[in-house]
Enzyme design. Structure first.
Site, PDB file in Angstrom:
ATOM      1  N   ASP A   9       0.040   5.115   0.889  1.00 17.47           N
ATOM      2  CA  ASP A   9      -0.128   6.054   2.008  1.00 17.47           C
ATOM      3  C   ASP A   9      -0.194   5.301   3.334  1.00 17.47           C
ATOM      4  O   ASP A   9      -1.076   4.470   3.529  1.00 17.47           O
ATOM      5  CB  ASP A   9      -1.429   6.858   1.837  1.00 17.47           C
ATOM      6  N   ASP A  41      -1.705  -0.445   6.035  1.00 18.55           N
ATOM      7  CA  ASP A  41      -1.858   0.280   7.307  1.00 18.55           C
ATOM      8  C   ASP A  41      -3.329   0.516   7.639  1.00 18.55           C
ATOM      9  O   ASP A  41      -3.627   1.101   8.685  1.00 18.55           O
ATOM     10  CB  ASP A  41      -1.159   1.651   7.250  1.00 18.55           C
ATOM     11  N   ASP A  43       0.881  -1.158   0.000  1.00 22.79           N
ATOM     12  CA  ASP A  43       0.000   0.000   0.000  1.00 22.79           C
ATOM     13  C   ASP A  43       0.929   1.220   0.000  1.00 22.79           C
ATOM     14  O   ASP A  43       2.094   1.112   0.391  1.00 22.79           O
ATOM     15  CB  ASP A  43      -0.845  -0.058   1.281  1.00 22.79           C
ATOM     16  N   ASN A  79      -3.246   9.721  -6.931  1.00 20.76           N
ATOM     17  CA  ASN A  79      -1.987  10.476  -6.970  1.00 20.76           C
ATOM     18  C   ASN A  79      -0.776   9.577  -6.747  1.00 20.76           C
ATOM     19  O   ASN A  79       0.340  10.083  -6.582  1.00 20.76           O
ATOM     20  CB  ASN A  79      -1.997  11.555  -5.875  1.00 20.76           C
ATOM     21  N   SER A 103      -5.027   5.527  -4.102  1.00 16.57           N
ATOM     22  CA  SER A 103      -4.815   6.929  -4.461  1.00 16.57           C
ATOM     23  C   SER A 103      -4.633   7.137  -5.963  1.00 16.57           C
ATOM     24  O   SER A 103      -3.888   6.426  -6.612  1.00 16.57           O
ATOM     25  CB  SER A 103      -3.578   7.460  -3.735  1.00 16.57           C
ATOM     26  N   ARG A 157     -11.285   8.679  -2.818  1.00 17.90           N
ATOM     27  CA  ARG A 157     -11.630  10.098  -2.627  1.00 17.90           C
ATOM     28  C   ARG A 157     -13.155  10.280  -2.609  1.00 17.90           C
ATOM     29  O   ARG A 157     -13.705  10.951  -1.739  1.00 17.90           O
ATOM     30  CB  ARG A 157     -11.010  10.912  -3.758  1.00 17.90           C
TER      31      ARG A 157
HETATM   32  P1  B16 Z   1      -6.441  10.262  -3.593  1.00 19.29           P
HETATM   33  P2  B16 Z   1      -3.596   4.134   0.009  1.00 19.29           P
HETATM   34  C1  B16 Z   1      -5.455   6.061   0.024  1.00 19.29           C
HETATM   35  O1  B16 Z   1      -4.161   5.607  -0.325  1.00 19.29           O
HETATM   36  C2  B16 Z   1      -5.387   6.892   1.309  1.00 19.29           C
HETATM   37  O2  B16 Z   1      -5.121   6.028   2.408  1.00 19.29           O
HETATM   38  C3  B16 Z   1      -6.719   7.551   1.566  1.00 19.29           C
HETATM   39  O3  B16 Z   1      -6.621   8.364   2.710  1.00 19.29           O
HETATM   40  C4  B16 Z   1      -7.113   8.385   0.331  1.00 19.29           C
HETATM   41  O4  B16 Z   1      -8.399   8.948   0.499  1.00 19.29           O
HETATM   42  C5  B16 Z   1      -7.123   7.479  -0.904  1.00 19.29           C
HETATM   43  O5  B16 Z   1      -5.835   6.893  -1.061  1.00 19.29           O
HETATM   44  C6  B16 Z   1      -7.444   8.247  -2.181  1.00 19.29           C
HETATM   45  O6  B16 Z   1      -6.409   9.144  -2.438  1.00 19.29           O
HETATM   46  O7  B16 Z   1      -7.391  11.314  -3.167  1.00 19.29           O
HETATM   47  O8  B16 Z   1      -5.007  10.702  -3.656  1.00 19.29           O
HETATM   48  O9  B16 Z   1      -6.889   9.572  -4.869  1.00 19.29           O
HETATM   49  O10 B16 Z   1      -3.462   4.076   1.500  1.00 19.29           O
HETATM   50  O11 B16 Z   1      -4.554   3.132  -0.592  1.00 19.29           O
HETATM   51  O12 B16 Z   1      -2.244   4.157  -0.685  1.00 19.29           O
HETATM   52 MG    MG Z   2      -2.758   3.192   3.356  1.00 18.17          MG
END
Ligand code: B16
Ligand code: MG
Length: 213
Positions: A15, A174, A13, A122, A120, A53
């Site tokens: 974030d 996490d 993962d 991003n 994400s 998101r």
């Molecule tokens: P984005 P992961 C997730 O990343 C984050 O944990 C979560 O807080 C966030 O809302 C989600 O990505 C979407 O992210 O807005 O950047 O598309 O933990 O799956 O790497």
């Molecule tokens: Mg995460």
């Protein structure tokens, strides 16, 4: 449970496992919630870790019993993402979580196949900022799947890109949604850096320095 050393693929993962941007997500959501006069606490944010998101905004609106038009919904998503991106502008390799670079380098040398499985949109941008994108054989992000965590699609797609079956891969996560996704997809699920998921995961480490194959 299989022996860890037999596993051929490691899926991470992003974030909260490779980089600590969860606080940045929280601050950006808090700014967004403030616009709507919705109280949004760090405790509530725990439920949004790993969540897409769109689903995160739905959760916050629901929390405040607020209904918005489709157009407003889209603007709020843009507002949150702009706030988030501005806050990570200066992200660098120093922001990788403890043990990340050492572990990735070591397992790569040992011939393991490596992937990222992140909700994400991003993810690729962040991996470039922290200069570890070149270490992965596959990067599956929120732009590439229809169903996000707790659905296992992101990890299943990562395993398919690595040419491995779920039973040959370890997932590092996490968030509760991510552990759920990994387990329902038939992966070994290792929890990292979030004590709240200790009991859900197959194994748990405070950080990646504690993990060895
Ligand atoms: P984005 P992961 C997730 O990343 C984050 O944990 C979560 O807080 C966030 O809302 C989600 O990505 C979407 O992210 O807005 O950047 O598309 O933990 O799956 O790497
Ligand atoms: Mg995460």
């Amino acid at each position: 449970m299989k022996n860890l050393s037999e596993m051929k693929g490691l899926i991470f993962d992003l974030d909260g496992v490779l980089v600590s941007t969860e606080q940045n997500h929280f601050m950006a959501w808090q700014k967004t919630a403030n616009l709507l006069n919705i109280e949004f606490t760090e405790e509530e944010n725990e439920n949004l870790k790993g969540v897409s998101r769109i689903d995160s905004l739905k959760y916050i609106l629901n929390l405040g019993n607020v209904v918005v038009s489709d157009q407003e919904f889209t603007s709020l998503l843009e507002f949150k993402n702009e706030a988030y991106l501005a806050s990570i502008e200066n992200l660098s390799q120093n922001d990788c979580l403890t043990g990340v670079i050492e572990l990735l380098t070591k397992v790569k040398e040992e011939g393991k196949r490596l992937a990222v499985g992140s909700s994400s949109k991003n993810a690729k941008h962040i991996l470039k900022l922290i200069e570890i994108d070149h270490l992965f054989d596959a990067i599956i992000d929120g732009n590439m799947v229809e169903n996000l965590k707790p659905n296992p699609e992101v990890f299943q797609k990562a395993a398919a890109y690595l040419n491995l079956s779920p039973s040959e891969c370890i997932v590092f996560e996490d968030a509760a949604s991510g552990i759920q996704a990994a387990k329902s997809g038939g992966f070994m699920a290792i929890g990292v850096g979030n004590k709240n998921i200790k009991d859900l995961a197959d194994k748990y480490y405070n950080d990646l320095t504690e993990f060895t194959l």
